[in-house]
Scaffold this motif. Structure first.
Motif: not given
Length: 243
Positions: A8-14
């Motif tokens: 996952e390249d989006e930090f908040p989603a990860r």
């Protein structure tokens, strides 16, 4: 415990996904990746049970990565986590285990995790694979509990009332029967060579012919030689390519 990675390249989603996974004791996050190419290299060299996979990523989109993983190892469970509904058909064409839409619902994530555990448990009951691939084992010594990394185990021996676990430094005890340990330890690393013994395949340094067409095994950092029963000779020869 099920080993999993997050791509996952989006930090908040990860971070949000990590929070839910870490709340379930049946899962262990071995690695997380922003770059799908790095994730693919990791999967090629390591055992992974579950991949949580975003779709919209740079360099290689998640759907393409999922197709490569499916061709490489069909036993890996793919869970797509995405804001895009339109890829669901493609996901299930490669037999994705689940397809979760963002923003995440706590109830939806929990249900997906429970379904994964049930899937691996059912697979184990059917004899297709082991329930979990453990990396740590809790053992006893002098009224204390110790947590061993399984790669430190040389071999395991069944006694009348308990099971002995040997490392290069100590002999520990476990209340689990040797059959139970056989079931939870990875068969890629450990081999039940005798009714009373399990050996770490990575620790074997010498194979000696013994009487009645059997063998005894010498392992590193240990003077004791481990017997191989006749019932297990054929399998050992296949594993160690003995001709």
């Amino acid at each position: 415990m099920l080993s999993c990675i997050i791509v996952e390249d989006e930090f908040p989603a990860r971070e949000e996904l990590k929070f839910f996974i870490n709340s379930n004791n049946n899962f262990q996050i071995d690695k997380e990746f922003e770059n799908p190419i790095d994730a693919l290299k990791y999967i090629e060299k390591n055992n992974v049970d579950v991949v949580f996979l975003d779709i919209n990523m740079s360099e290689l989109d998640g759907m393409s990565l999922g197709k490569i993983i499916h061709k490489f190892n069909k036993n890996i469970k793919l869970v797509f986590t995405t804001a895009y509904r339109e890829y669901a058909v493609d996901a299930f064409e490669i037999k994705a285990f689940d397809y979760i839409l963002k923003p995440y619902s706590e109830e939806r994530i929990i249900k997906a995790l429970d379904n994964l555990v049930e899937e691996f448990t059912d697979t184990n009951k059917n004899g297709s694979s082991k329930e979990f691939s453990v990396k740590k084992l809790t053992v006893n010594l002098d009224s204390k509990m110790f947590v061993l990394s399984i790669e430190d185990i040389l071999y395991i021996e069944a006694d009348e009332k308990e099971t002995h676990i040997f490392t290069k430094d100590n002999m520990y005890f476990s209340k689990l029967k040797i059959s139970q340990l056989e079931n939870i330890l990875s068969e890629n690393i450990f081999f039940r060579c005798h009714r009373s013994y399990i050996v770490n395949l990575d620790k074997i340094i010498e194979v000696e012919p013994w009487f009645n067409a059997t063998y005894i095994l010498k392992v590193s950092n240990c003077n004791f030689k481990i017997p191989v029963s006749r019932n297990h000779v054929k399998k050992l020869k296949e594993i160690l390519t003995i001709r």
